[in-house]
Design a protein around this motif. Structure first.
Motif, PDB file in Angstrom:
ATOM      1  N   GLN A   1       0.836  -1.184   0.000  1.00  0.00           N
ATOM      2  CA  GLN A   1       0.000   0.000   0.000  1.00  0.00           C
ATOM      3  C   GLN A   1       0.879   1.245   0.000  1.00  0.00           C
ATOM      4  O   GLN A   1       1.733   1.411   0.874  1.00  0.00           O
ATOM      5  CB  GLN A   1      -0.909   0.033   1.243  1.00  0.00           C
ATOM      6  CG  GLN A   1      -1.965  -1.057   1.272  1.00  0.00           C
ATOM      7  CD  GLN A   1      -3.130  -0.791   0.322  1.00  0.00           C
ATOM      8  OE1 GLN A   1      -3.012  -0.054  -0.655  1.00  0.00           O
ATOM      9  NE2 GLN A   1      -4.263  -1.402   0.589  1.00  0.00           N
TER      10      GLN A   1
ATOM     11  N   LEU B   1      -6.362   4.803  -1.521  1.00  0.00           N
ATOM     12  CA  LEU B   1      -5.938   4.102  -0.306  1.00  0.00           C
ATOM     13  C   LEU B   1      -7.124   3.576   0.500  1.00  0.00           C
ATOM     14  O   LEU B   1      -7.114   2.424   0.943  1.00  0.00           O
ATOM     15  CB  LEU B   1      -5.057   5.006   0.559  1.00  0.00           C
ATOM     16  CG  LEU B   1      -4.508   4.353   1.834  1.00  0.00           C
ATOM     17  CD1 LEU B   1      -3.649   3.141   1.497  1.00  0.00           C
ATOM     18  CD2 LEU B   1      -3.698   5.375   2.636  1.00  0.00           C
TER      19      LEU B   1
ATOM     20  N   ASP C   1      -8.673   0.603  -1.303  1.00  0.00           N
ATOM     21  CA  ASP C   1      -7.776  -0.556  -1.316  1.00  0.00           C
ATOM     22  C   ASP C   1      -7.620  -1.157   0.079  1.00  0.00           C
ATOM     23  O   ASP C   1      -7.473  -2.375   0.226  1.00  0.00           O
ATOM     24  CB  ASP C   1      -6.413  -0.163  -1.895  1.00  0.00           C
ATOM     25  CG  ASP C   1      -6.494   0.176  -3.386  1.00  0.00           C
ATOM     26  OD1 ASP C   1      -7.561  -0.090  -3.989  1.00  0.00           O
ATOM     27  OD2 ASP C   1      -5.513   0.703  -3.927  1.00  0.00           O
TER      28      ASP C   1
END
Length: 319
Positions: free
Chosen positions: A82, A91, A94
Motif C-alpha cells: 500500500q 488508499l 484498497d
C-alpha cells in the motif's frame, strides 16, 4: 535473529518477493508463494480499482486450493503493498479490500500512518514498512508497524544510499522485530549474507522481472539478462524521488543518462493509481544493481529453486 510472527515463520527460503510497480500480478504472486517465499504486489497495479477485489479473490482461492492439494508443502503467505503517500486517492478503497480478504502481510511505503496499521491489526495482519534510513525506521515503529524493510543502496525502485552494513547494524541496535534487507540481492549466497548481517529476510525484486510470470515486456526482461550494475542509473527525474533505472531504457527515451536533471518531489502523484508520470514508468525501466547474476529469463519456480540451491551451497562453504 528476531522472534517472528507466526505468519512469517516456516518459509522454505527466507525471501520476500518485493512488489514491483506495474509488473507484479496474481500469476507472479501465486508462483512465488507456491515456491515457499512471500509473494507480493502493489494494490495500485490493479486497474481499475475494482480489479483489486478480483485479484485478491484469485490469489486467496488459488493458494487455498494449492494448500488443500499439498498439505505437506503448503504455500507461503502473500503480501499487498500500500502506497501511503497523500496523493494516493485509492488508499481507503484498497484498504477496505485488504481487510475484506484479511491479507496476511501488508507492505507500506512512502509514509507511515497509525490508522492504516490499526486497520491491518484489526484482523491479525502484519505490517512491514519500507525505510531508507534509521530515522524513518524509528518513525515507522512508533506509528505501529510490526517490522521493517531496510532499502539499502543498490535496490531497484526508490532506493536509499546507505550501505546495508550500516543500515542493518543501526536498526538492530534498538529493534529486534522482523527485518528484511533490500539492495542488490539476487543469489542464494546474498540471501544468506543478509541473514548473517542480522536481517531475517532477503527482499528480492529486480530478478523476478526476468521471469515468465512477470508482467513486463520481453525487451525489459531481456535487458535484465543482458545488463549489469554498470548499466544502472540513480536519478530523481522520473518521480521526484531518487531511484535506480536501466540505462538502455533512458537512452531509448532520447535522454542522456549521464546528464539527467533533478526531479521535483512535488511531481510525485499516485492519484487514481496511475503514477506521477505514466509514460515514464512504462518507458523507463526500474532496476536494482544485483542483475549481473541474472543470465536467463526463466520461470519463478525455477528461479526460486536456484536460490535454494545456492543458499545451501553458501551455507556448506562456511562449515
Amino acid at each position: 535473529m528476531s522472534k517472528l510472527p507466526k505468519v512469517l515463520q516456516n518459509l522454505s527460503l527466507p525471501v520476500i518477493g518485493s512488489p514491483l510497480f506495474i509488473i507484479s500480478n496474481p500469476k507472479l504472486v501465486i508462483e512465488q508463494c507456491k515456491a515457499g517465499i512471500i509473494g507480493s504486489m502493489p494494490a495500485l497495479n490493479a486497474r481499475p480499482a475494482s480489479q483489486l477485489d478480483e485479484w485478491l479473490h484469485e490469489v486467496t482461492e488459488t493458494l487455498a486450493a494449492y494448500d488443500r492439494a499439498n498439505p505437506e508443502n503448503p504455500s507461503a503467505p502473500f503480501a499487498i503493498n500500500q502506497i501511503v503517500h497523500r496523493s494516493n486517492d485509492r488508499l481507503e478503497h484498497d484498504m477496505e479490500m485488504v481487510v475484506k480478504y484479511k491479507v496476511p502481510v501488508i507492505i507500506t511505503s512512502l509514509g507511515a500512518r497509525t490508522d492504516v496499521n490499526e486497520a491491518i491489526h484489526s484482523y491479525g495482519g502484519v505490517v512491514l514498512h519500507d525505510i531508507i534510513n534509521n530515522a524513518f525506521a524509528h518513525k515507522a515503529i512508533e506509528k505501529g508497524a510490526d517490522g521493517l524493510i531496510a532499502v539499502a543502496a543498490g535496490a531497484g525502485g526508490h532506493a536509499g544510499v546507505k550501505s546495508p552494513f550500516s543500515l542493518i547494524q543501526e536498526i538492530r541496535q534498538w529493534f529486534d522485530g522482523p527485518l528484511a534487507l533490500s539492495g542488490s540481492i539476487a543469489t542464494g549466497g546474498a540471501v544468506l549474507a543478509a541473514q548473517a548481517m542480522g536481517a531475517d529476510f532477503a527482499y528480492i525484486g529486480s530478478a523476478f522481472i526476468a521471469t515468465h510470470e512477470a508482467r513486463a515486456s520481453d525487451a525489459y526482461k531481456q535487458a535484465i539478462v543482458e545488463c549489469d550494475s554498470d548499466d544502472i542509473v540513480y536519478s530523481s527525474l522520473f518521480t521526484g524521488v531518487h531511484g535506480n533505472y536501466l540505462r538502455p531504457s533512458i537512452v531509448a527515451a532520447g535522454m542522456d543518462p549521464d546528464n539527467l536533471p533533478e526531479g521535483d518531489i512535488k511531481t510525485m502523484n499516485f492519484a487514481g493509481g496511475e503514477g506521477s508520470k505514466t509514460k515514464a514508468w512504462k518507458d523507463i525501466w526500474g532496476c536494482g544493481q544485483g542483475i549481473g547474476a541474472i543470465t536467463e529469463v526463466t520461470s519463478t519456480a525455477d528461479y526460486v529453486a536456484k536460490l535454494k540451491r545456492e543458499y545451501a551451497q553458501a551455507k556448506a562453504r562456511l562449515l
